[in-house]
Motif scaffolding. Structure first.
Motif, PDB file in Angstrom:
ATOM      1  N   SER A   2       0.845  -1.199   0.000  1.00 54.32           N
ATOM      2  CA  SER A   2       0.000   0.000   0.000  1.00 54.32           C
ATOM      3  C   SER A   2       0.879   1.246   0.000  1.00 54.32           C
ATOM      4  O   SER A   2       2.072   1.192   0.293  1.00 54.32           O
ATOM      5  CB  SER A   2      -0.925   0.003   1.217  1.00 54.32           C
ATOM      6  N   ASN A   4       0.917   3.521   2.097  1.00 49.69           N
ATOM      7  CA  ASN A   4       1.407   3.815   3.448  1.00 49.69           C
ATOM      8  C   ASN A   4       2.598   2.952   3.843  1.00 49.69           C
ATOM      9  O   ASN A   4       3.237   3.207   4.853  1.00 49.69           O
ATOM     10  CB  ASN A   4       0.275   3.685   4.472  1.00 49.69           C
ATOM     11  N   LYS A   8       4.648   8.284   4.550  1.00 51.96           N
ATOM     12  CA  LYS A   8       4.015   8.497   5.854  1.00 51.96           C
ATOM     13  C   LYS A   8       2.598   9.035   5.681  1.00 51.96           C
ATOM     14  O   LYS A   8       2.387  10.030   4.989  1.00 51.96           O
ATOM     15  CB  LYS A   8       4.835   9.481   6.678  1.00 51.96           C
ATOM     16  N   ALA A   9       1.659   8.385   6.334  1.00 49.98           N
ATOM     17  CA  ALA A   9       0.252   8.793   6.250  1.00 49.98           C
ATOM     18  C   ALA A   9       0.061  10.236   6.692  1.00 49.98           C
ATOM     19  O   ALA A   9      -0.735  10.974   6.110  1.00 49.98           O
ATOM     20  CB  ALA A   9      -0.616   7.850   7.087  1.00 49.98           C
ATOM     21  N   ASP A  10       0.800  10.652   7.711  1.00 48.03           N
ATOM     22  CA  ASP A  10       0.722  12.023   8.215  1.00 48.03           C
ATOM     23  C   ASP A  10       1.106  13.039   7.140  1.00 48.03           C
ATOM     24  O   ASP A  10       0.454  14.069   6.986  1.00 48.03           O
ATOM     25  CB  ASP A  10       1.684  12.168   9.399  1.00 48.03           C
ATOM     26  N   THR A  13      -1.684  13.216   4.524  1.00 45.20           N
ATOM     27  CA  THR A  13      -2.832  13.970   5.045  1.00 45.20           C
ATOM     28  C   THR A  13      -2.578  15.474   4.984  1.00 45.20           C
ATOM     29  O   THR A  13      -3.441  16.243   4.544  1.00 45.20           O
ATOM     30  CB  THR A  13      -3.142  13.537   6.494  1.00 45.20           C
ATOM     31  N   ASP A  72      -4.817   8.664  -0.812  1.00 45.96           N
ATOM     32  CA  ASP A  72      -5.758   8.536   0.304  1.00 45.96           C
ATOM     33  C   ASP A  72      -7.167   8.661  -0.271  1.00 45.96           C
ATOM     34  O   ASP A  72      -7.424   9.563  -1.067  1.00 45.96           O
ATOM     35  CB  ASP A  72      -5.497   9.639   1.337  1.00 45.96           C
TER      36      ASP A  72
END
Length: 110
Positions: A2, A4, A8-10, A13, A72
Motif C-alpha cells: 500500500s 502507506n 508516511k500517512a501524516d 494527510t 488517500d
C-alpha cells in the motif's frame, strides 16, 4: 503493498489538506510534501504501480484525474485544468499517458 508502506500517512494527510481547494494542485510541491522526492527510484516506481489502477503500465488521463485518491481515499479529484497541466508536465513523449520512467523523471525534476 500500500501507499502507506512507502510514504508516511501524516505527510499525505497534510499535503492533501494543502491542496484541498480546486485549482490549487501543484505536483512538485505535493511530491515534496509527501516525501516522494527523497525516496529511491525503486520506491518511486512502486508508488507509480499503486497509482496505475488498471495495471496497464501507464497512468492515463482518467486515472490522473483521480490520482490524489490513490494516496488517500479522502483525496479530491483534480479539475480538468489541473489534470491537463499535470499530464503536460509528465508526458515527455507526447503519447497522452505517463509511463513509469516519465513518472520517475517528473519526481526527480522537483
Amino acid at each position: 503493498m500500500s501507499i502507506n508502506d512507502l510514504l508516511k500517512a501524516d505527510d499525505i494527510t497534510k499535503a492533501l489538506a494543502a491542496f484541498k481547494a480546486a485549482e490549487s494542485f501543484d505536483h512538485k510541491k505535493f511530491f515534496q510534501m509527501i516525501g516522494l522526492k527523497s525516496k529511491s527510484s525503486e520506491d518511486v516506481k512502486k508508488v507509480f504501480k499503486i497509482l496505475d489502477q488498471d495495471a496497464s503500465g501507464f497512468i492515463e488521463e482518467d486515472e490522473l484525474k483521480h490520482v490524489l485518491k490513490g494516496f488517500d481515499k479522502a483525496g479530491r479529484d483534480l479539475s480538468d485544468k489541473e489534470t491537463k497541466t499535470f499530464l503536460k508536465a509528465a508526458d515527455k513523449d507526447g503519447d497522452g499517458m505517463i509511463g513509469i520512467d516519465e513518472f520517475a523523471i517528473l519526481v526527480a525534476e522537483l
